[in-house]
Design a protein around this motif. Sequence first.
Motif, mmCIF file in Angstrom:
data_model
loop_
_atom_site.group_PDB
_atom_site.id
_atom_site.type_symbol
_atom_site.label_atom_id
_atom_site.label_comp_id
_atom_site.label_asym_id
_atom_site.label_seq_id
_atom_site.Cartn_x
_atom_site.Cartn_y
_atom_site.Cartn_z
ATOM 1 N N ARG A 190 0.851 -1.188 0.000
ATOM 2 C CA ARG A 190 0.000 0.000 0.000
ATOM 3 C C ARG A 190 0.891 1.244 0.000
ATOM 4 O O ARG A 190 1.760 1.393 0.857
ATOM 5 N N VAL A 191 0.658 2.124 -0.975
ATOM 6 C CA VAL A 191 1.499 3.306 -1.171
ATOM 7 C C VAL A 191 0.646 4.563 -1.079
ATOM 8 O O VAL A 191 -0.421 4.645 -1.696
ATOM 9 N N LEU A 192 1.126 5.553 -0.320
ATOM 10 C CA LEU A 192 0.474 6.863 -0.260
ATOM 11 C C LEU A 192 1.214 7.827 -1.156
ATOM 12 O O LEU A 192 2.433 7.975 -1.061
ATOM 13 N N ARG A 212 -3.005 4.961 -2.708
ATOM 14 C CA ARG A 212 -3.857 5.898 -1.989
ATOM 15 C C ARG A 212 -3.355 7.312 -2.310
ATOM 16 O O ARG A 212 -2.165 7.590 -2.184
ATOM 17 N N ALA A 213 -4.252 8.187 -2.746
ATOM 18 C CA ALA A 213 -3.881 9.543 -3.132
ATOM 19 C C ALA A 213 -4.394 10.534 -2.101
ATOM 20 O O ALA A 213 -5.587 10.546 -1.781
ATOM 21 N N THR A 231 -7.605 4.816 -3.970
ATOM 22 C CA THR A 231 -8.351 5.314 -2.824
ATOM 23 C C THR A 231 -7.960 6.768 -2.582
ATOM 24 O O THR A 231 -6.775 7.086 -2.468
ATOM 25 N N VAL A 232 -8.944 7.655 -2.533
ATOM 26 C CA VAL A 232 -8.680 9.086 -2.364
ATOM 27 C C VAL A 232 -8.961 9.490 -0.920
ATOM 28 O O VAL A 232 -10.024 9.181 -0.377
ATOM 29 N N VAL A 233 -8.002 10.172 -0.308
ATOM 30 C CA VAL A 233 -8.144 10.643 1.064
ATOM 31 C C VAL A 233 -7.954 12.155 1.067
ATOM 32 O O VAL A 233 -6.962 12.665 0.535
#
Length: 317
Positions: free
Chosen positions: A2-4, A29-30, A44-46
Amino acid sequence: MRVLLTGATGFVGRGLLKRLSTQGGLQLRAAVRRQESAFPESVTVVQVADLRGDTDWRQALEGVEAVIHSAARVHVMDDQAKDPLAEFRAVNVAGTLNLARQAVSAGVKRFVFISSIKVNGEGTASGKPYTADDTPMPVDPYGISKLEAEQGLQALSQETGMEVVIIRPVLVYGPGVKANFRSMMSWLRKGIPLPLGATGNKRSLVAVDNLVDLIATCIDHPAAANQTFLVSDGEDLSTTQLLQRMGKALGRPARLLPVPASLLQAGAAMLGKRAIAQRLCGSLQVDIGKTRELLGWAPPVSVDDALRKTARAFEAG
């Protein structure tokens, strides 16, 4: 893994988003301030507040193993801030180190930081490129803030064991590029004669696809841990050569007048445009030997292919 990704809506961030959202084995995850456009379904947008020293990253970092930090207060010409260095430090230093400290608390194993060649300096003598291990000599507030962020990250890595990878790109171009690069394409398309037919300088550039490929490599390459890398297309061009090849990519011959670079620089200095003249007439080269040797990496896209892709996007408007 999992990468942010921070800065997902920026120029480099968009390229990373496109590449990493389809890369097998990654859950991307962006982090964005506000969702202004559609993202791929696999991302996945945060939503996160502005990049500052007190931003709360806990939700964005939950379960993340690697962070790619491309968000920043970017360098701008004619900065109007009352204290530019303070503004750059608030975002690029305090904001970055706040994120990194929270990444440590969340168990992140690797932090990939997109820095800038401005950490090395503003220019080189022709044939004497910067290397990744040169003593940094930043000149402007942006370069100083990036160096201070690098130093803070390296200290945090030594203290905590979180791996840090630093990448210093040169000028990045590609579809959607703006600023001087886009202006040059516009001049060529209009057939405007340009006094840049005898520059004789050498500058390293990097296509966004090449930069993105290196960043993707550094997410989990064992040899990248706690290293600093320079990145370019591996071919240095004078401004004259760049305009000629850009014109070819656009299908419009470059109309270049052979005005000596010394005259251009003198005229620009009289008009208060010394910085622009430096970009057009000065040299800035980088040696990517360490990047090639340590990572077994080579730029996958040639300069001419990247220019053609950039030109197609420019013509499409």
